[in-house]
Scaffold this motif. Structure first.
Motif, mmCIF file in Angstrom:
data_model
loop_
_atom_site.group_PDB
_atom_site.id
_atom_site.type_symbol
_atom_site.label_atom_id
_atom_site.label_comp_id
_atom_site.label_asym_id
_atom_site.label_seq_id
_atom_site.Cartn_x
_atom_site.Cartn_y
_atom_site.Cartn_z
ATOM 1 N N GLY A 1 -6.484 -7.342 1.878
ATOM 2 C CA GLY A 1 -6.666 -6.181 3.135
ATOM 3 C C GLY A 1 -5.944 -4.831 2.737
ATOM 4 O O GLY A 1 -6.911 -4.215 3.307
ATOM 5 N N ALA A 2 -4.916 -4.442 2.090
ATOM 6 C CA ALA A 2 -4.321 -3.025 1.858
ATOM 7 C C ALA A 2 -5.263 -2.085 1.303
ATOM 8 O O ALA A 2 -5.428 -1.218 1.414
ATOM 9 C CB ALA A 2 -2.723 -3.264 1.111
ATOM 10 N N GLU A 3 -5.797 -3.144 0.011
ATOM 11 C CA GLU A 3 -6.970 -2.202 -1.029
ATOM 12 C C GLU A 3 -7.818 -1.647 -0.202
ATOM 13 O O GLU A 3 -8.480 -0.843 -0.502
ATOM 14 C CB GLU A 3 -7.245 -3.090 -2.207
ATOM 15 N N ILE A 4 -8.489 -2.742 0.879
ATOM 16 C CA ILE A 4 -9.586 -2.047 1.334
ATOM 17 C C ILE A 4 -9.078 -1.400 2.301
ATOM 18 O O ILE A 4 -10.642 0.152 3.015
ATOM 19 C CB ILE A 4 -9.967 -3.160 2.327
ATOM 20 N N THR A 5 -8.528 -1.491 3.183
ATOM 21 C CA THR A 5 -8.083 -0.194 4.248
ATOM 22 C C THR A 5 -7.908 0.862 3.361
ATOM 23 O O THR A 5 -7.665 2.147 4.341
ATOM 24 C CB THR A 5 -6.704 -0.920 5.285
ATOM 25 N N ASN A 6 -7.036 1.339 1.800
ATOM 26 C CA ASN A 6 -6.834 2.247 1.814
ATOM 27 C C ASN A 6 -7.592 3.111 0.892
ATOM 28 O O ASN A 6 -7.840 4.243 0.373
ATOM 29 C CB ASN A 6 -6.128 2.404 0.816
ATOM 30 N N GLN A 7 -9.176 2.400 0.484
ATOM 31 C CA GLN A 7 -10.346 2.298 0.244
ATOM 32 C C GLN A 7 -11.461 3.353 1.472
ATOM 33 O O GLN A 7 -11.994 3.927 1.059
ATOM 34 C CB GLN A 7 -11.060 0.991 -0.743
ATOM 35 N N TYR A 8 -11.366 2.521 2.809
ATOM 36 C CA TYR A 8 -12.487 2.650 3.494
ATOM 37 C C TYR A 8 -12.178 3.542 4.821
ATOM 38 O O TYR A 8 -11.003 3.182 5.056
ATOM 39 C CB TYR A 8 -13.462 1.618 3.946
ATOM 40 N N SER A 9 -12.792 4.519 4.874
ATOM 41 C CA SER A 9 -12.605 5.093 6.068
ATOM 42 C C SER A 9 -13.819 4.501 7.154
ATOM 43 O O SER A 9 -14.711 5.103 6.470
ATOM 44 C CB SER A 9 -11.909 5.834 6.002
ATOM 45 N N HIS A 10 -12.997 5.098 9.000
ATOM 46 C CA HIS A 10 -14.602 5.652 9.164
ATOM 47 C C HIS A 10 -14.519 7.263 10.432
ATOM 48 O O HIS A 10 -13.514 6.970 10.887
ATOM 49 C CB HIS A 10 -15.200 4.443 10.602
#
Length: 824
Positions: free
Chosen positions: A74-83
């Motif tokens: 979750g932390a990796e995805i949060t730090n990789q994608y933004s909207h």
């Protein structure tokens, strides 16, 4: 195999809702881990939070390791994608939006982009390849001006004060609203084009006038009429696309080459005028949605130390107390802590009658659980206070209020394309090149038939105008936008074109029972004395005295309604309560022993059994859907009481209206027993009742219904019914106002806790589908009619232009009719 559940907001704390693409990424990532068989979403049980459920093999991976991997992923995805959800000005119409979408999507790092014709852009980007600042700069290069920037999640942050949550900044001044005349530049250019065309046409009839003079007017008409058309055609060609604007420009140039300057100028005048009026009409629909943001006041009266001072709503914090004066708007979501009165909630819930509100009294409640409180204590930002002064404790900050979430979701809905819109986009993709090929072939018709090249070329240009699918491009977006706007105004949140269209195709609906078809709280329905020596009042006094000792929900309902029936009568005090789990209670009243419970309580109590007549009385009440309790005083059976979760007052009428709207099958899904289900069905008009269902069996029931009826909607509270909603064609949550989970889980959210919003939504959807079909028939019909007429030479560029642009305006204004839709 074992299971573990983790709150979604712990693993992915910054996502807007559980439908976000990052959730799918997380699930996919976890299912690739050794020892984890499956991952999926489930509704929470305690605070209604959505949870991730992981099925794992404990001999291969520990529960601690599963939780650790989930948090790391979750932390990796949060730090990789933004909207980003952007509200911009400068998008003139849906065709321009599609062009911008293709242009911006070429930027490295963009995962997904959707641009709507009414000014909203939704972007997902990979933070390892780009950042929010670069995305903003890229969009600004396309001549767009931001009116707001919102970023639901991702560690990349765009500074609000830089991009216009507040006032205008210097860099914004560079971007005008379309040109030198601001927002109306395109319309003014079109009128100048018309004036030049008229001037040139008039001067051409003057005998002594040099030909260069009217020609100069026509050239000026070409400039003003073709300015925006040329601009968009060049943008399209640079991306390898041949859009409608390009077709119009080629036709106008062709007319000029043939010396038909007047017809070419007429084409550009009508085309630019059509574009400008189309833009104006879409702006009207957009403003209808934008009006939602104006519902909330800009300031609030904050009470501190007995003194009230005016502050901006953005400065309010959870726990602050605000003063709401009579006949003014409520500034924030909150709980009434002082004062009683009525509040007009129509702007949020669509309710026509003001809702009564009262002070909660105990101010030590947990604000995090404010949405669980009785609606009579809760108020929402944007609603209108009645004639009494209220003091409200703020439960949600301005950017998290029900109104702000509603506005945000309506804005997001506008970026989602409906099935019909996806079809028309795909149709145009192949249709426009086909038209160009046909036009090229027609240019060489003089080689086959005996006519000069000029005539073949003129015919080809006429076909080019006739075949341009302008009306087709705008036919669906205008209707979808208007439908979403009209629904929002009535307290119905429709999340995009797909649910709007799907809702109108339904023939079957499934309903949860508790809280959806019923009020969700038990009521005392029967008080039946069974002994000649006792009256109903005496029986009720004994029951209320005993049940008052219990904190069971049914006991509380009995005491509440019993006291209301006794109307101030003196109630004796009972003592020494003993509970028999699942069967009933025993207590002492004076020197008497009082028992209250179901038949099972008396089966094992002693030898004093109820008579056959008494048992039949109890079972008859249960067959009617009641939960019955038999009352015994010492050895004598003195009476029976019954409670029941009663149907909503509006349920029967609402279901009748749904039947009139074409919903043939209405099924109730409930965990209650079949007899209770059938009793409620008989009182409400439900066609089928399926009782005794576990949550997973409700999902299976939806799948079965979908197989029978093709499309089915699931109506519930948006929380416990989330899995069933996910399997339905359209998920509909009720009473979504104030409930974040209910707002986010469904395709359609009824803001008010009223079933009668459902027939309105169905009716609006059916009307929207009808208008979309009409628009498709008009837009395609004109093209089908004009192509053979222009090929045969019956129609020339002039009539083709008039029919072409006329059909475009007809479909736009036909779509806008939805803004005036009334539930008949």
């Amino acid at each position: 195999m074992e299971k573990v559940k983790i709150d979604l907001d712990i693993v992915l704390p910054k996502i807007p809702d559980e439908k976000d693409a990052c959730v799918e990424r997380l699930i996919s990532s976890m299912e690739r881990q050794r020892g984890i068989e499956k991952a999926h979403l489930v509704p929470g049980k305690v605070n209604n939070e959505v949870q991730l459920c992981f099925h794992y093999y404990p001999d291969k991976i520990s529960i601690e390791r599963v939780e650790q991997l989930a948090k790391e992923a979750g932390a990796e995805i949060t730090n990789q994608y933004s909207h980003l959800l952007l509200n911009v000005e400068g998008i003139r119409h849906p065709r321009h939006a599609r062009l911008l979408e293709k242009k911006i999507s070429s930027m490295p790092g963009l995962e997904n982009i959707s641009v709507s014709g009414n000014g909203f852009i939704r972007i997902e980007f990979d933070l390892s390849k780009t950042n929010g600042e670069d995305v903003i700069k890229n969009i600004k290069k396309n001549g767009l001006r931001f009116t707001n920037v919102d970023e639901p999640h991702g560690h990349e942050r765009v500074q609000k004060n830089e991009h216009g949550h507040g006032g205008k900044k210097e860099d914004d001044q560079e971007h005008t609203h379309g040109g030198i005349f601001g927002k109306n530049t395109e319309l003014i250019f079109s009128f100048i084009c018309g004036a030049m065309l008229g001037g040139g046409f008039g001067l051409s009839f003057m005998r002594d006038m040099a030909p260069i003079v009217p020609l100069s007017f026509y050239i000026a008409a070409y400039f003003f009429g073709g300015f925006f058309t040329t601009k968009e055609a060049i943008e399209a060609i640079s991306k390898g696309d041949f859009e409608i604007d390009f077709l119009m420009l080629v036709a106008a140039i062709g007319a000029a080459i043939l010396g038909q300057w007047a017809e070419g100028a007429l084409l550009l005048f009508l085309f630019s005028l059509g574009h400008a009026l189309e833009h104006f009409a879409m702006e009207k629909a957009r403003k209808s949605i934008a009006a939602l943001t104006e519902l909330a006041p800009k300031t609030a009266l904050l009470k501190t130390g007995g003194i009230s001072k005016e502050v901006k709503i953005e400065d309010l914090k959870q726990g602050d107390v605000i003063v709401v004066k009579p006949n003014t708007k409520v500034s924030a979501d909150g709980i009434v802590v002082k004062g009683n009165g009525s509040v007009n909630q129509a702007p949020i819930t669509g309710e026509s009658i003001p809702a009564d509100k009262e002070s909660i009294g105990d101010t030590s409640f947990d604000l995090a659980k404010a949405d669980k409180l009785d609606p009579k204590y809760r108020v929402f930002a944007g609603t209108i206070n009645g004639n009494e002064l209220l003091e409200v404790k703020v439960s949600k900050e301005a950017n998290d209020s029900t109104l702000s979430r509603l506005v945000k979701m309506v804005n997001e809905a506008q970026t989602q394309k409906s099935p019909t819109q996806q079809f028309t986009d795909k149709f145009e993709k192949y249709f426009v090149p086909s038209v160009l090929i046909l036009v090229v072939l027609l240019c060489f018709a003089f080689l086959v038939i005996d006519e000069p090249f000029s005539k073949s070329f003129y015919r080809a240009m006429s076909v080019l105008v006739a075949a341009s699918p302008c009306a087709l491009a705008i036919s669906t977006p205008s209707a979808v936008l208007s439908g979403v706007a009209r629904a929002a105004r009535a307290g119905v949140l429709i999340k995009g074109g797909r649910p709007l269209e799907d809702l109108g195709t339904l023939t079957a609906m499934a309903f949860d029972k508790t809280g959806t078809l019923t009020e969700g709280k038990p009521k005392l329905t029967k008080v039946v004395p069974l002994s000649n020596g006792i009256t109903e009042v005496q029986l009720l006094k004994i029951v209320v005295a005993v049940e008052a000792l219990s904190d069971h929900p049914l006991a509380k309902a009995i005491v509440r309604d019993g006291k209301a029936k006794l109307d101030g009568e003196l109630i004796p005090e009972a003592h020494d309560l003993e509970a028999v789990l699942g069967k009933g209670i025993k207590a002492a009243l004076g020197s008497d022993e009082i028992f209250a419970g179901n038949l099972a309580l008396y089966d094992s109590l002693d030898d004093s059994k109820p008579s056959e007549d008494i048992i039949n009385t109890v079972r008859k009440a249960e067959e009617e859907g009641n939960t019955s309790m038999l009352i015994r005083k010492n050895k004598e059976y003195i009476g029976m009481i019954a409670v029941m979760d009663t149907p909503r007052p509006e349920a029967k009428e609402a279901l009748l209206q749904l039947k009139q709207e074409g919903i043939k099958k209405m099924v109730m899904l409930t965990g209650d027993n079949q007899k209770v289900a059938e009793a409620i069905a008989a009182q409400t008009g439900i066609t089928e009742a399926w009782g005794g269902l576990l949550p997973e069996q409700k999902v299976a029931a939806i799948i079965k219904l979908a197989q029978q009826e093709n499309k089915v909607a699931m109506v519930g509270d948006g929380v416990n019914d989330a899995p069933a909603m996910a399997k339905s064609t359209v998920g509909i949550s009720m009473g979504a106002a104030g409930s974040d989970v209910a707002l986010e889980t469904a395709d359609i959210a009824l803001m008010g806790d009223k079933l009668n919003l459902l027939p309105f939504a169905i009716g609006l959807s059916r009307k929207a589908r009808k208008i979309i079909k009409q628009n498709l028939v008009i837009s395609l019909g004109v093209v089908v009619l004009l192509i053979p007429l222009t090929i045969s030479g019956v129609a020339t560029i002039g009539p083709a232009v008039i029919a072409h642009e006329g059909s475009t305006l007809v479909v736009v204004f036909n779509g806008l009719r939805l803004l005036a839709y009334r539930d008949e």
